[in-house]
Design a protein around this motif. Structure first.
Motif, mmCIF file in Angstrom:
data_model
loop_
_atom_site.group_PDB
_atom_site.id
_atom_site.type_symbol
_atom_site.label_atom_id
_atom_site.label_comp_id
_atom_site.label_asym_id
_atom_site.label_seq_id
_atom_site.Cartn_x
_atom_site.Cartn_y
_atom_site.Cartn_z
ATOM 1 N N LEU A 1 -2.749 7.597 2.408
ATOM 2 C CA LEU A 1 -2.263 6.400 2.022
ATOM 3 C C LEU A 1 -2.892 5.691 3.153
ATOM 4 O O LEU A 1 -3.122 5.720 4.447
ATOM 5 N N ARG A 2 -3.208 4.403 2.651
ATOM 6 C CA ARG A 2 -3.746 3.120 3.232
ATOM 7 C C ARG A 2 -2.672 1.887 3.273
ATOM 8 O O ARG A 2 -2.919 1.364 2.237
ATOM 9 N N LEU A 3 -2.151 1.549 4.352
ATOM 10 C CA LEU A 3 -1.122 0.542 4.342
ATOM 11 C C LEU A 3 -1.985 -0.640 4.759
ATOM 12 O O LEU A 3 -2.666 -0.755 5.645
ATOM 13 N N SER A 4 -1.726 -1.770 4.039
ATOM 14 C CA SER A 4 -2.266 -3.199 4.636
ATOM 15 C C SER A 4 -1.250 -4.264 5.125
ATOM 16 O O SER A 4 -0.055 -4.231 4.310
ATOM 17 N N VAL B 1 10.392 3.777 5.049
ATOM 18 C CA VAL B 1 9.951 2.495 4.845
ATOM 19 C C VAL B 1 9.136 2.042 5.948
ATOM 20 O O VAL B 1 9.559 2.169 7.234
ATOM 21 N N TYR B 2 7.811 1.483 5.786
ATOM 22 C CA TYR B 2 6.987 1.075 6.736
ATOM 23 C C TYR B 2 6.917 -0.471 6.767
ATOM 24 O O TYR B 2 6.685 -1.138 5.914
ATOM 25 N N GLY C 1 0.784 -1.297 0.055
ATOM 26 C CA GLY C 1 0.163 0.003 0.121
ATOM 27 C C GLY C 1 0.727 1.177 -0.025
ATOM 28 O O GLY C 1 0.161 2.387 -0.169
ATOM 29 N N GLY C 2 2.180 1.184 -0.158
ATOM 30 C CA GLY C 2 2.961 2.544 -0.016
ATOM 31 C C GLY C 2 2.963 2.922 -1.419
ATOM 32 O O GLY C 2 2.490 2.401 -2.270
ATOM 33 N N GLN D 1 7.508 1.345 1.003
ATOM 34 C CA GLN D 1 7.977 2.572 0.864
ATOM 35 C C GLN D 1 6.788 3.654 0.745
ATOM 36 O O GLN D 1 5.981 3.498 -0.103
ATOM 37 N N VAL D 2 7.005 4.552 1.768
ATOM 38 C CA VAL D 2 6.052 5.688 1.757
ATOM 39 C C VAL D 2 6.791 6.986 1.336
ATOM 40 O O VAL D 2 7.871 7.158 2.177
#
Length: 126
Positions: A18-21, A94-95, A8-9, A121-122
Motif C-alpha cells: 500500500l502507499r499512504l499519502s 490506524v496510520y 491511501g489506507g 486505516q490499514v
C-alpha cells in the motif's frame, strides 16, 4: 495553520503493498520533522518513520526497516508518502501523518508531535 490529511489506507493481504499519502499545507518542509505514526488496537502509538530535510535524516522503526519507505514530493513539497511493502498482519493499525518543528533524531516519541492529520486505516489479512 498546519493542515495534514492522510489517505491511501485499505485492506490488503499479507505480502501485499500500500502507499499512504499525506497532503500537507501551512508549513515549510525544511523546518519540520515529518512522520508516519501508527496505532494498533490495544497498543500505544508508534513512530513508524520520520524524515527531516533540515538535516537529511530518515528514521524507521525496527519493525518496518527494509519494508517501508518514506518520501516527499520534492517539487511541490506538499505531500509525504509511505510506501509499505511486504505487509504483515501486525502492520494493521490506524496510520497518522504528523509534523513538528525540528529534525527527526529528536522526534521518535509520538508525544512530541503537535500537528496531526486524521488517520487512515490499514488492515492486513493473513
Amino acid at each position: 495553520e498546519v493542515q495534514l490529511q492522510a489517505s491511501g489506507g485499505g485492506l490488503v493481504q499479507a505480502g501485499g503493498s500500500l502507499r499512504l499519502s499525506c497532503a500537507v499545507s501551512g508549513i515549510t518542509f525544511d523546518d519540520y520533522a515529518m512522520s508516519w505514526i501508527r496505532q494498533a488496537p490495544g497498543k500505544e502509538r508508534e513512530v513508524v518513520s520520520c524524515m527531516s530535510k533540515s538535516d537529511g535524516s530518515i528514521y524507521y522503526a525496527d519493525s518496518v526497516k527494509g519494508r517501508f519507505t518514506i518520501s516527499s514530493d520534492s517539487n511541490t513539497e506538499n505531500a509525504v508518502f509511505l510506501q509499505m511493502n511486504s505487509l504483515k498482519p501486525e502492520d494493521t493499525a490506524v496510520y497518522f501523518c504528523a509534523a513538528e518543528v525540528g529534525a527527526c533524531p529528536g522526534f521518535i516519541d509520538p508525544r512530541d508531535y503537535g500537528s496531526w492529520g486524521q488517520g487512515t486505516q490499514v488492515t492486513v489479512s493473513s
